[in-house]
Design an enzyme around this catalytic site. Structure first.
Site, mmCIF file in Angstrom:
data_model
loop_
_atom_site.group_PDB
_atom_site.id
_atom_site.type_symbol
_atom_site.label_atom_id
_atom_site.label_comp_id
_atom_site.label_asym_id
_atom_site.label_seq_id
_atom_site.Cartn_x
_atom_site.Cartn_y
_atom_site.Cartn_z
ATOM 1 N N LYS A 57 0.815 -1.205 0.000
ATOM 2 C CA LYS A 57 0.000 0.000 0.000
ATOM 3 C C LYS A 57 0.859 1.270 0.000
ATOM 4 O O LYS A 57 1.987 1.277 0.470
ATOM 5 C CB LYS A 57 -0.977 0.018 1.168
ATOM 6 C CG LYS A 57 -0.363 0.244 2.539
ATOM 7 C CD LYS A 57 -1.415 0.225 3.657
ATOM 8 C CE LYS A 57 -2.032 1.581 3.903
ATOM 9 N NZ LYS A 57 -1.091 2.601 4.411
ATOM 10 N N GLU B 134 -0.263 7.001 4.015
ATOM 11 C CA GLU B 134 -1.468 7.842 4.137
ATOM 12 C C GLU B 134 -1.316 9.212 3.483
ATOM 13 O O GLU B 134 -2.300 9.811 3.073
ATOM 14 C CB GLU B 134 -1.870 8.006 5.605
ATOM 15 C CG GLU B 134 -0.981 8.923 6.456
ATOM 16 C CD GLU B 134 0.346 8.292 6.853
ATOM 17 O OE1 GLU B 134 0.470 7.057 6.728
ATOM 18 O OE2 GLU B 134 1.264 9.028 7.264
ATOM 19 N N HIS C 54 -7.658 3.743 5.892
ATOM 20 C CA HIS C 54 -6.596 4.203 6.777
ATOM 21 C C HIS C 54 -7.209 5.239 7.722
ATOM 22 O O HIS C 54 -8.094 5.971 7.332
ATOM 23 C CB HIS C 54 -5.465 4.819 5.944
ATOM 24 C CG HIS C 54 -4.206 5.056 6.735
ATOM 25 N ND1 HIS C 54 -4.096 6.018 7.700
ATOM 26 C CD2 HIS C 54 -3.005 4.424 6.702
ATOM 27 C CE1 HIS C 54 -2.873 5.978 8.231
ATOM 28 N NE2 HIS C 54 -2.190 5.020 7.650
#
Lengths: 424, 424
Positions: free
Chosen positions: B177, B180, B267
């Site tokens: 991933k 953020e 998130h």
């Protein structure tokens, strides 16, 4: 200090013109030094993590955030603007107000203030109208605008809602708004309410010769929100209101871009979950900064007194910032002109009644919107009389006459003061 | 007690099946009784305000929220569902988590948990895939999924990013991933990153024979976010990730409705500004409730240990709730089945390394996604070896072998333990 954090502090660093500066209140966890806690914040909010990684590059180290000033618990961090997607508020917040609040290195952490560099300010349009624009639309030059929130906040049918709004307008309110949790419930569907309330507005404008405005609450899922915005426009509305915190920053940016010339009123429901603890979370000042950057025209700043908690100092600081386009919190100066971005109209709201008006104007000046909900609909003789009383309080204040004196031959004001001031 | 609040408390009230129940932690302000503080919360979050208003109607009093249970500082309030726009999360939050945090009557206030009635649950679709759906797509039946976050979190170019992702996949990661705060910066534009990283994914799938996934961070203004979602889909991506708190609830609802069959990874950057103070704000449990209701497939729940603060108890409670579809916080039971709503895959993330795996699985079970950023890219021999080590830790744990023993003939794991465990 952990090796992985050491790079993120340099007390000799001079911020560059493209740096975004954030002011944090930092309380280190037990056994952690102030410097290490501050550096941990700078690392996690820019390019670092808890351990050194093999994938790091020299080039990237150079664009890291830097702690450059520590005074007591107050820490300034400089973020090179290139770290950010500069027109993406959620992204900026995921950096400077993201994981850091949960870090082990801090016991408490608060984002107190932001200073946006020109390169970021230029990416935003800010408020469409701001204070002067709203005054022009409302045709009110000097005095504070007077608003009310329809009460009870939930439960009235659309026609009852419109009637209460009408009663407030003819009494002297400029603006009538929905409450934060009234959107489109079965008892009062959005479209029906907008149609009926705008009809009532037209009638009130005709009868009073004044401009009147209705702030319809469009808070909803984004696409639905935009449909409601279009509906308001199609019906001749001038305003929408939105709960900026529960709606969120992505949708607020979307609203700003897709609401034509409609004035945007920002309600801050839920803010105190973030703002109230003075040692942790995010200050209302910082929230107001981002709301202004995106471009709300009006924003709630609290009341100093009234039903909501909020120190006098905090409220006046926020107020000064959004009105004067300057970041200047009391002790910690992060002064920067706001370039192309207009000032926002501050809204005092929450537990206010006519008796509060002189103090509000004395503290916040006349460039404010004063909203009274219970303070108008709770008037012993009803909504219209409540609005008359509030307007009388404004008149008295603008003429420099005490409310007590003005109330002698202004019955509605006297009745309000008897209920909320004299009996206390 | 103020007259205007008295109506909002009835300790004999039995909640009805259409009531939403909220559990609050309430600390009254000085001089305010527990009952008055609780009633003030119920009033302000439903139909009341600080003073009695002339516009109130009997019909509306009947739909008011009621405090029906007080135990110590814990207060349960029942909200008739008709108060809400039932499919509008921002509206629901503007009620039950709106103005109340700022009220004078409370010193501290925390929304601890929610119990949604069937009538509200039915208005939401919840997760598209949930745990079983994600497992099916990833072709991993029993073991925890292994993920990594590309590090450094900012600064890599798109091709470097793709290379790090590839290295992690071939080492054994299932999922890679973005971090953020990586969205679409100049140094790593979204489209270029997605194209290159998905190419790397295809290559890794071919070479390993395993399913691999890339979670592209689409956090942005809503319309831009939807364009990014479409782009991921057009390129054959299976996943998007979003920062649910900084993006906000309106856009999250929009994302759920407009992302086809893409898996949504949530998130929670910024959550700790709301959740960390145990006496004030909103619990992670309550946030996870709303995220599940809207329909994220995966959500960060913390790590028990690692770089982030978070008590063991809190993490396990959230985990149990989202997995078992039952609200059952430790001391305060608000048990309710979640009807049509699938369970969410809990994600343990934040400061984890291979040494944490046995404890994580022991505490949270195997239906978790374990993410390591620094714990993989910080491996002394690099990302691939870090991923191999993490996968070895999983293998050992699933076979009930201690890491120490498994490390004897698994060099990568041994090297990781030497860096992060043995030296401590």
């Amino acid at each position: 200090m952990k090796e992985s954090y050491a790079h993120y502090i340099d007390l000799n660093y001079k911020p560059r013109k493209d740096d975004m500066i954030c002011l944090f209140y930092v309380e280190p966890a037990k056994g952690v030094s102030m410097k290490e806690a501050a550096a941990a914040v700078a690392a996690e909010s820019s390019t670092g993590t808890w351990t050194e990684v093999t994938t790091m590059k020299k080039r990237i180290m150079k664009m890291s955030a830097k702690v450059f000033d520590i005074k007591g618990h107050y820490v300034k961090i400089a973020y090179p603007a290139e770290l950010f997607e500069m027109d993406n508020v959620p992204e900026i917040l995921s950096s400077v107000a993201g994981n850091i609040f949960g870090m082990k290195e801090v016991e408490n952490l608060r984002l107190v203030d932001n200073d946006f560099p020109k390169v970021i300010l230029k990416r935003f349009k800010g408020p469409k109208h701001g204070i002067q624009g709203v005054r022009k639309i409302m045709r009110v030059k000097k005095r504070p605008l007077l608003g009310t929130i329809v009460k009870p906040k939930l439960g009235l049918h659309a026609s009852e809602h419109a009637q209460v709004a009408y009663n407030a307008w003819i009494g002297g309110c400029d603006i009538v708004k929905d409450d934060e949790n009234l959107t489109s419930q079965k008892f009062n569907p959005f479209e029906e309410r907008v149609i009926k309330t705008l009809e009532a507005r037209d009638k009130a404008e005709e009868e009073t010769g004044e401009r009147k405005a209705y702030m319809a609450n469009v808070t909803a899922e984004t696409i639905e929100m935009l449909e409601r915005v279009d509906f308001v426009r199609s019906q001749g509305g001038k305003y929408v209101m939105v709960d900026i915190i529960t709606t969120g920053w992505s949708a607020l940016q979307t609203l700003r871009e897709n609401s034509g010339r409609l004035i945007i009123h920002a309600h801050r429901a839920m803010h105190a979950a973030l703002t109230r603890n003075k040692k942790h979370g995010i200050s209302m000042l910082a929230i107001a900064d981002f709301a202004r950057l995106i471009g709300v025209d009006q924003i709630h700043i609290g009341t100093i007194f009234g039903k909501m908690h909020g120190s006098k100092k905090e409220v006046t600081t926020i107020d000064r910032e959004i009105r004067e386009m300057i970041i200047k919190p009391g002790e910690h100066k992060l002064a920067e002109k706001w370039e192309n971005i207009k000032p926002v109209f501050p809204v005092a709201s929450g537990g206010l009644h006519p008796g509060h008006v002189p103090k509000l104007v004395k503290t916040l000046g006349t460039d404010i919107i004063i909203q009274m909900g219970g303070g108008i609909h709770g008037h012993p003789d009803g909504t219209t009389e409540g609005a008359v009383a509030a307007r009388q309080a404004l008149e008295a204040t603008m003429q420099g006459i005490s409310l007590k004196k003005y109330a002698v031959d202004h019955r509605e004001l006297r009745r309000a003061l008897e209920k909320w001031v004299y009996k206390k």
